[in-house]
Design an enzyme around this catalytic site. Structure first.
Site, PDB file in Angstrom:
ATOM      1  CG  ASP A 164     -17.111   6.243 -38.785  1.00 28.41           C
ATOM      2  OD1 ASP A 164     -17.463   5.583 -39.783  1.00 28.41           O
ATOM      3  OD2 ASP A 164     -15.928   6.368 -38.453  1.00 28.41           O
ATOM      4  CG  PHE A 165     -20.290   9.303 -34.089  1.00 27.59           C
ATOM      5  CD1 PHE A 165     -20.487   8.400 -33.054  1.00 27.59           C
ATOM      6  CD2 PHE A 165     -19.029   9.852 -34.256  1.00 27.59           C
ATOM      7  CE1 PHE A 165     -19.457   8.068 -32.191  1.00 27.59           C
ATOM      8  CE2 PHE A 165     -17.993   9.526 -33.404  1.00 27.59           C
ATOM      9  CZ  PHE A 165     -18.202   8.633 -32.360  1.00 27.59           C
TER      10      PHE A 165
END
Length: 410
Positions: A164-165
């Protein structure tokens, strides 16, 4: 925060982690990021965990320095207003499906040079989240103790939603690339960024895909050892666990000296017929014997002694901490210029907040900004970006199409 992007405005229509992270990184570099949510809050507005006041700490931290507009996104009028706003601004980050009211075509119909960045699940339209793409990419089945039976060992999920990051960071980069392209050509761009492609593409870029295809099979589990190099966790005489790594000649020689293993290493070299100073390969191939030597040395010293010796040799090491210990560590947080004074968080809870991860020597960053209250900037944004009068906005509020700040929510 730095004001490098203070002439840029972006509309963000997001939830969860990857898409809000893209907007967050732009905001930390000075962009005006206008997050638009349904008036009752988006899917992540009440994401665990909540403070006693009912504020999500996750939402609060992923939406720092942004503005908030709250619309009735279940109504046709609210959706039309969002499309108008996005096209007026000219840039939009979202993870809404392409086949939704906020399609690129809908925005482009109102602005030919529109730029949209859409975070997706898989490239073929299937839904995904960090932990499911991680399962598909193979990493959980490489993680765990080395003595586990490959035929029966369970997968080990990572705690950090790293994909996600990474997707958020790549999304911010892709937005900058699209803006650069438009500045040169006048052309807008529709950018689609599948989370699954970030995971499987990173696996390929890291060389793992080529490696397993070349060898015709998977890597073995290594516990906490570093693949292809020397590194592992050790425990000192007083029970402190710490991680060491030695990839360069200097790191290796410093570690050997810090542990007082010159003679032991020389004896092992004579036994094996290799020179461990020659690089990663001999150290990795003989890691079991080396680990035993280093752990034997660690058993003879308290961590304070080992820490001083490793620091004196500029070794690469770090003590294991819990997240709570890390949050209270002065070197990591209180004395780190990454963190600034606690802003006026909607939660009312004072805690360290980050500035931009990147720093620019000679240029002082601004202090961290708070996250907004839901709908805090509805009037301001609709007036400035769409030219709506206070009377027109008042009618939209009365009709339930627009919501104002939820600061006083109960």
């Amino acid at each position: 925060m730095y004001n490098l992007l203070n002439d840029l405005s972006i509309v963000e229509v997001s939830s969860f982690v990857a898409s809000p992270t893209a907007g967050l990184y732009c905001a930390q570099m000075g962009a005006e990021v206008i997050r638009v949510d349904h008036k009752a809050g988006g899917l992540d507005y009440n994401r665990y965990m909540l403070t006693r006041e009912g504020r999500s700490l996750s939402w609060e931290n992923l939406n720092r320095a942004k503005k908030s507009v709250a619309l009735d996104l279940q109504s046709g009028e609210g959706r039309e207003l969002l499309v108008e706003l996005a096209s007026a601004v000219g840039q939009c980050i979202t993870n809404l499906p392409e086949q939704s009211f906020l399609s690129h075509a809908a925005m482009q119909a109102k602005r030919a040079d529109m730029i949209s960045l859409r975070v997706m699940g898989w490239h073929d339209g299937r839904q995904a989240m960090d932990f499911t793409v991680n399962a598909a990419a193979g990493y959980p089945l490489m993680t765990g103790p080395e003595d586990w039976d490959p035929a029966t060992a369970p997968p080990v999920n990572q705690v950090l939603p790293a994909w996600d990051f990474i997707t958020g960071a790549y999304g911010a980069f892709a937005m900058m690339a699209a803006l650069h392209h438009r500045s040169r050509t006048g052309e807008g761009s529709e950018v689609r960024l599948p989370l699954g492609d970030v995971a499987i593409g990173t696996m390929a870029n890291a060389g793992l895909m080529a490696e397993v295809l070349y060898r015709g099979g998977d890597r073995e589990r290594l516990g906490n050892a570093i693949w292809g190099a020397f590194g592992r966790d050790f425990r000192s005489r007083d029970g402190v666990r710490f991680m060491v790594a030695a990839l360069t000649p200097k790191q290796w020689s410093g570690l050997v000296k810090a542990f007082g293993l010159q003679e032991g290493i020389a004896a092992l070299e004579a036994e094996t017929g290799v020179r461990f100073a020659d690089g990663d390969t001999p150290r990795f191939q003989h890691r079991a014997a080396l680990f035993a030597l280093f752990q034997q040395a660690a058993d003879s010293m308290d961590y304070a002694t080992l820490e001083a010796r490793m620091a004196a040799e500029t070794c690469t090491f770090e003590r294991y901490r819990t997240a709570y210990e890390a949050a209270n560590d002065a070197q990591l947080v209180a004395n780190n210029p990454l963190f600034g004074p606690a802003p006026a968080n909607p939660s009312g809870f004072d805690y360290p907040a980050t500035r931009s991860f990147a720093n620019i020597p000679g240029r002082a960053p601004d202090d961290p900004a708070p996250a907004p209250y839901l709908g805090e900037h509805s009037e301001e944004v609709l007036s400035e970006k769409l030219g709506l009068s206070s009377g027109a906005i008042g009618k939209l509020v009365d009709a339930g199409t627009v919501a104002l700040s939820d600061k006083d929510k109960t």
